[in-house]
Design a protein around this motif. Structure first.
Motif, PDB file in Angstrom:
ATOM      1  N   ARG A 184     -14.131 -39.816  -7.039  1.00 51.99           N
ATOM      2  CA  ARG A 184     -14.086 -39.030  -5.800  1.00 51.99           C
ATOM      3  C   ARG A 184     -12.802 -39.309  -5.026  1.00 51.99           C
ATOM      4  O   ARG A 184     -12.227 -38.394  -4.414  1.00 51.99           O
ATOM      5  CB  ARG A 184     -15.308 -39.352  -4.938  1.00 51.99           C
ATOM      6  N   LEU A 185     -12.364 -40.554  -5.062  1.00 50.90           N
ATOM      7  CA  LEU A 185     -11.134 -40.907  -4.352  1.00 50.90           C
ATOM      8  C   LEU A 185      -9.928 -40.211  -4.965  1.00 50.90           C
ATOM      9  O   LEU A 185      -9.100 -39.628  -4.257  1.00 50.90           O
ATOM     10  CB  LEU A 185     -10.935 -42.425  -4.382  1.00 50.90           C
ATOM     11  N   VAL A 186      -9.804 -40.254  -6.291  1.00 55.53           N
ATOM     12  CA  VAL A 186      -8.650 -39.661  -6.974  1.00 55.53           C
ATOM     13  C   VAL A 186      -8.611 -38.150  -6.777  1.00 55.53           C
ATOM     14  O   VAL A 186      -7.531 -37.556  -6.613  1.00 55.53           O
ATOM     15  CB  VAL A 186      -8.683 -40.017  -8.474  1.00 55.53           C
ATOM     16  N   ASN A 187      -9.770 -37.506  -6.769  1.00 47.31           N
ATOM     17  CA  ASN A 187      -9.827 -36.045  -6.665  1.00 47.31           C
ATOM     18  C   ASN A 187      -9.892 -35.545  -5.228  1.00 47.31           C
ATOM     19  O   ASN A 187      -9.905 -34.324  -5.013  1.00 47.31           O
ATOM     20  CB  ASN A 187     -11.055 -35.528  -7.427  1.00 47.31           C
ATOM     21  N   SER A 188      -9.922 -36.439  -4.261  1.00 46.80           N
ATOM     22  CA  SER A 188     -10.051 -36.008  -2.867  1.00 46.80           C
ATOM     23  C   SER A 188      -8.732 -35.467  -2.336  1.00 46.80           C
ATOM     24  O   SER A 188      -7.641 -35.880  -2.745  1.00 46.80           O
ATOM     25  CB  SER A 188     -10.510 -37.178  -1.995  1.00 46.80           C
ATOM     26  N   THR A 189      -8.839 -34.544  -1.401  1.00 48.24           N
ATOM     27  CA  THR A 189      -7.647 -33.955  -0.781  1.00 48.24           C
ATOM     28  C   THR A 189      -6.892 -34.981   0.051  1.00 48.24           C
ATOM     29  O   THR A 189      -5.656 -34.991   0.070  1.00 48.24           O
ATOM     30  CB  THR A 189      -8.055 -32.766   0.103  1.00 48.24           C
ATOM     31  N   HIS A 190      -7.616 -35.852   0.743  1.00 50.07           N
ATOM     32  CA  HIS A 190      -6.963 -36.862   1.575  1.00 50.07           C
ATOM     33  C   HIS A 190      -6.124 -37.817   0.733  1.00 50.07           C
ATOM     34  O   HIS A 190      -5.034 -38.223   1.153  1.00 50.07           O
ATOM     35  CB  HIS A 190      -8.020 -37.644   2.359  1.00 50.07           C
ATOM     36  N   PHE A 191      -6.619 -38.159  -0.449  1.00 50.37           N
ATOM     37  CA  PHE A 191      -5.862 -39.043  -1.326  1.00 50.37           C
ATOM     38  C   PHE A 191      -4.577 -38.368  -1.786  1.00 50.37           C
ATOM     39  O   PHE A 191      -3.512 -38.998  -1.814  1.00 50.37           O
ATOM     40  CB  PHE A 191      -6.721 -39.434  -2.532  1.00 50.37           C
ATOM     41  N   GLN A 192      -4.644 -37.083  -2.133  1.00 52.08           N
ATOM     42  CA  GLN A 192      -3.452 -36.354  -2.556  1.00 52.08           C
ATOM     43  C   GLN A 192      -2.433 -36.265  -1.415  1.00 52.08           C
ATOM     44  O   GLN A 192      -1.228 -36.426  -1.629  1.00 52.08           O
ATOM     45  CB  GLN A 192      -3.840 -34.948  -3.033  1.00 52.08           C
ATOM     46  N   ARG A 193      -2.931 -36.023  -0.207  1.00 50.49           N
ATOM     47  CA  ARG A 193      -2.024 -35.963   0.943  1.00 50.49           C
ATOM     48  C   ARG A 193      -1.384 -37.317   1.214  1.00 50.49           C
ATOM     49  O   ARG A 193      -0.205 -37.404   1.594  1.00 50.49           O
ATOM     50  CB  ARG A 193      -2.779 -35.470   2.167  1.00 50.49           C
ATOM     51  N   PHE A 194      -2.144 -38.374   1.010  1.00 54.03           N
ATOM     52  CA  PHE A 194      -1.594 -39.719   1.196  1.00 54.03           C
ATOM     53  C   PHE A 194      -0.476 -39.984   0.195  1.00 54.03           C
ATOM     54  O   PHE A 194       0.577 -40.530   0.560  1.00 54.03           O
ATOM     55  CB  PHE A 194      -2.715 -40.748   1.041  1.00 54.03           C
ATOM     56  N   ILE A 195      -0.677 -39.591  -1.058  1.00 58.79           N
ATOM     57  CA  ILE A 195       0.358 -39.789  -2.075  1.00 58.79           C
ATOM     58  C   ILE A 195       1.604 -38.975  -1.740  1.00 58.79           C
ATOM     59  O   ILE A 195       2.746 -39.452  -1.897  1.00 58.79           O
ATOM     60  CB  ILE A 195      -0.180 -39.411  -3.474  1.00 58.79           C
ATOM     61  N   ILE A 196       1.411 -37.754  -1.264  1.00 56.63           N
ATOM     62  CA  ILE A 196       2.562 -36.932  -0.858  1.00 56.63           C
ATOM     63  C   ILE A 196       3.331 -37.616   0.265  1.00 56.63           C
ATOM     64  O   ILE A 196       4.570 -37.660   0.271  1.00 56.63           O
ATOM     65  CB  ILE A 196       2.092 -35.531  -0.429  1.00 56.63           C
ATOM     66  N   ALA A 197       2.593 -38.166   1.239  1.00 52.18           N
ATOM     67  CA  ALA A 197       3.252 -38.863   2.348  1.00 52.18           C
ATOM     68  C   ALA A 197       4.040 -40.076   1.856  1.00 52.18           C
ATOM     69  O   ALA A 197       5.169 -40.322   2.308  1.00 52.18           O
ATOM     70  CB  ALA A 197       2.201 -39.299   3.378  1.00 52.18           C
ATOM     71  N   VAL A 198       3.474 -40.817   0.907  1.00 51.40           N
ATOM     72  CA  VAL A 198       4.178 -41.983   0.359  1.00 51.40           C
ATOM     73  C   VAL A 198       5.440 -41.546  -0.376  1.00 51.40           C
ATOM     74  O   VAL A 198       6.496 -42.184  -0.271  1.00 51.40           O
ATOM     75  CB  VAL A 198       3.246 -42.776  -0.575  1.00 51.40           C
ATOM     76  N   ILE A 199       5.363 -40.441  -1.122  1.00 48.62           N
ATOM     77  CA  ILE A 199       6.539 -39.933  -1.838  1.00 48.62           C
ATOM     78  C   ILE A 199       7.644 -39.549  -0.851  1.00 48.62           C
ATOM     79  O   ILE A 199       8.828 -39.856  -1.059  1.00 48.62           O
ATOM     80  CB  ILE A 199       6.160 -38.731  -2.718  1.00 48.62           C
ATOM     81  N   LEU A 200       7.264 -38.886   0.237  1.00 49.10           N
ATOM     82  CA  LEU A 200       8.253 -38.484   1.238  1.00 49.10           C
ATOM     83  C   LEU A 200       8.874 -39.701   1.924  1.00 49.10           C
ATOM     84  O   LEU A 200      10.089 -39.741   2.163  1.00 49.10           O
ATOM     85  CB  LEU A 200       7.598 -37.566   2.274  1.00 49.10           C
ATOM     86  N   VAL A 201       8.046 -40.698   2.252  1.00 54.92           N
ATOM     87  CA  VAL A 201       8.581 -41.930   2.844  1.00 54.92           C
ATOM     88  C   VAL A 201       9.533 -42.605   1.871  1.00 54.92           C
ATOM     89  O   VAL A 201      10.617 -43.080   2.251  1.00 54.92           O
ATOM     90  CB  VAL A 201       7.424 -42.879   3.234  1.00 54.92           C
ATOM     91  N   ASN A 202       9.150 -42.659   0.615  1.00 61.50           N
ATOM     92  CA  ASN A 202      10.000 -43.258  -0.403  1.00 61.50           C
ATOM     93  C   ASN A 202      11.327 -42.513  -0.520  1.00 61.50           C
ATOM     94  O   ASN A 202      12.379 -43.123  -0.748  1.00 61.50           O
ATOM     95  CB  ASN A 202       9.269 -43.260  -1.738  1.00 61.50           C
ATOM     96  N   ALA A 203      11.287 -41.185  -0.370  1.00 64.09           N
ATOM     97  CA  ALA A 203      12.523 -40.392  -0.424  1.00 64.09           C
ATOM     98  C   ALA A 203      13.467 -40.782   0.705  1.00 64.09           C
ATOM     99  O   ALA A 203      14.682 -40.940   0.506  1.00 64.09           O
ATOM    100  CB  ALA A 203      12.186 -38.905  -0.349  1.00 64.09           C
ATOM    101  N   VAL A 204      12.917 -40.947   1.899  1.00 60.00           N
ATOM    102  CA  VAL A 204      13.742 -41.353   3.043  1.00 60.00           C
ATOM    103  C   VAL A 204      14.320 -42.746   2.820  1.00 60.00           C
ATOM    104  O   VAL A 204      15.502 -42.999   3.090  1.00 60.00           O
ATOM    105  CB  VAL A 204      12.908 -41.303   4.336  1.00 60.00           C
ATOM    106  N   ILE A 205      13.489 -43.658   2.294  1.00 56.04           N
ATOM    107  CA  ILE A 205      13.947 -45.027   2.055  1.00 56.04           C
ATOM    108  C   ILE A 205      15.100 -45.046   1.050  1.00 56.04           C
ATOM    109  O   ILE A 205      16.127 -45.710   1.262  1.00 56.04           O
ATOM    110  CB  ILE A 205      12.781 -45.902   1.549  1.00 56.04           C
ATOM    111  N   LEU A 206      14.956 -44.320  -0.042  1.00 55.10           N
ATOM    112  CA  LEU A 206      16.013 -44.293  -1.064  1.00 55.10           C
ATOM    113  C   LEU A 206      17.303 -43.709  -0.506  1.00 55.10           C
ATOM    114  O   LEU A 206      18.403 -44.126  -0.892  1.00 55.10           O
ATOM    115  CB  LEU A 206      15.538 -43.499  -2.276  1.00 55.10           C
ATOM    116  N   GLY A 207      17.179 -42.721   0.390  1.00 52.60           N
ATOM    117  CA  GLY A 207      18.375 -42.167   1.018  1.00 52.60           C
ATOM    118  C   GLY A 207      19.040 -43.165   1.960  1.00 52.60           C
ATOM    119  O   GLY A 207      20.273 -43.302   1.973  1.00 52.60           O
ATOM    120  N   LEU A 208      18.236 -43.911   2.736  1.00 54.67           N
ATOM    121  CA  LEU A 208      18.790 -44.891   3.663  1.00 54.67           C
ATOM    122  C   LEU A 208      19.457 -46.048   2.936  1.00 54.67           C
ATOM    123  O   LEU A 208      20.427 -46.638   3.439  1.00 54.67           O
ATOM    124  CB  LEU A 208      17.682 -45.423   4.579  1.00 54.67           C
TER     125      LEU A 208
END
Length: 273
Positions: free
Chosen positions: A6-30
């Motif tokens: 349920r956790l892997v297939n939940s929408t909130h989990f997918q949104r959390f992963i997207i947020a982590v990817i975006l944060v990681n993108a900013v970190i790699l740029g900085l």
């Protein structure tokens, strides 16, 4: 196991992963900037935390899906990207370590609309390959003609087959081709026939045909996505059924609404609420 599924297939989990990817993108740029040692150490720590989250996500998926995990091409893509990122930064593997920026490509596998675009591009490969073959023939014929006619008078653009190919590519992009044509026509007044014919056959005909194939393939990918959603809800995937048209209309309305909300100003959004 059910909790993990349920956790892997939940929408909130997918949104959390997207947020982590975006944060990681900013970190790699900085990290590409000239930063103080303390700031760089903090950013590297956050980067490692993002990587740990990606590894934990893959571990959860492996536990939930088991052998079925590797039946999904997007899961394999994620596994390879994260696997490259966790390689030790030593010896020859240090070169692969620099490819950690590929983690940003995970947005493609997480966001459905991006997956649909990539799927459409893959579906367009067979038709696109045929168009590319025709384009290659036109290039080869044009290069032979251009070199034969103009290599002595304008060697900077047609001095060799390689130079001629590059000149034809610039002409196809319509970038500076009038200057090239004008320079050639000073010594060959009828050279405009060659330039006009090549541009019409490549830019205005062949390339537009390739774009049409890609757009059609993306539309087919979108319809296939809708059919899969209908199958999940137990609706027969009949292309002419009212349900099919209704699902497609609802999907388009949601996308338009999301686009309008993203374009709305903060004051307008507050007033609407």
């Amino acid at each position: 196991m059910n909790i993990a599924a349920r956790l892997v297939n939940s929408t909130h989990f997918q949104r959390f992963i997207i947020a982590v990817i975006l944060v990681n993108a900013v970190i790699l740029g900085l990290l590409t900037l000239d930063l103080s040692p303390g700031t760089r150490s903090l950013l590297l720590l956050i980067d490692q935390a993002c990587l740990a989250i990606f590894v934990a996500e893959l571990a959860l998926k492996l536990v939930v899906f088991r052998r079925d995990f590797f039946r999904d091409g997007w899961n394999i893509f994620d596994f390879i990207v994260v696997g490259i990122a966790v390689m030790p930064d030593a010896g020859g593997l240090g070169v692969l370590r620099t490819l950690r920026v590929l983690r940003l490509m995970r947005l493609i596998s997480v966001v459905p609309s991006m997956r649909r675009v990539i799927t459409g591009m893959f579906l367009a490969i067979p038709g696109g390959a045929s168009v590319a073959a025709v384009l290659a023939i036109l290039y080869y014929v044009g290069a032979i003609i251009g070199f034969s006619f103009f290599h002595q008078s304008v060697p900077e653009h047609f001095g060799s087959i390689g130079t001629t190919f590059f000149t034809l590519f610039k002409m196809m992009t319509l970038e500076g081709w009038p200057d090239i044509a004008g320079q050639v026509m000073e010594q060959h007044p009828h050279a405009w026939i060659f330039f006009v014919a090549f541009i019409i056959l490549t830019t205005f005909t062949t390339l537009n045909l390739l774009f049409g194939i890609i757009v059609d393939a993306m539309q087919n990918a979108k319809e296939e996505d809708v059919r899969e959603q209908m199958a999940e809800h137990g609706i027969p995937p009949d292309e002419e059924s009212p349900e099919m048209r209704l699902v497609m209309m609802e999907r388009d309305i949601r996308e338009i609404r999301a686009l309008l909300e993203s374009m709305a100003l903060p004051g307008q959004r507050t007033a609407a609420e």
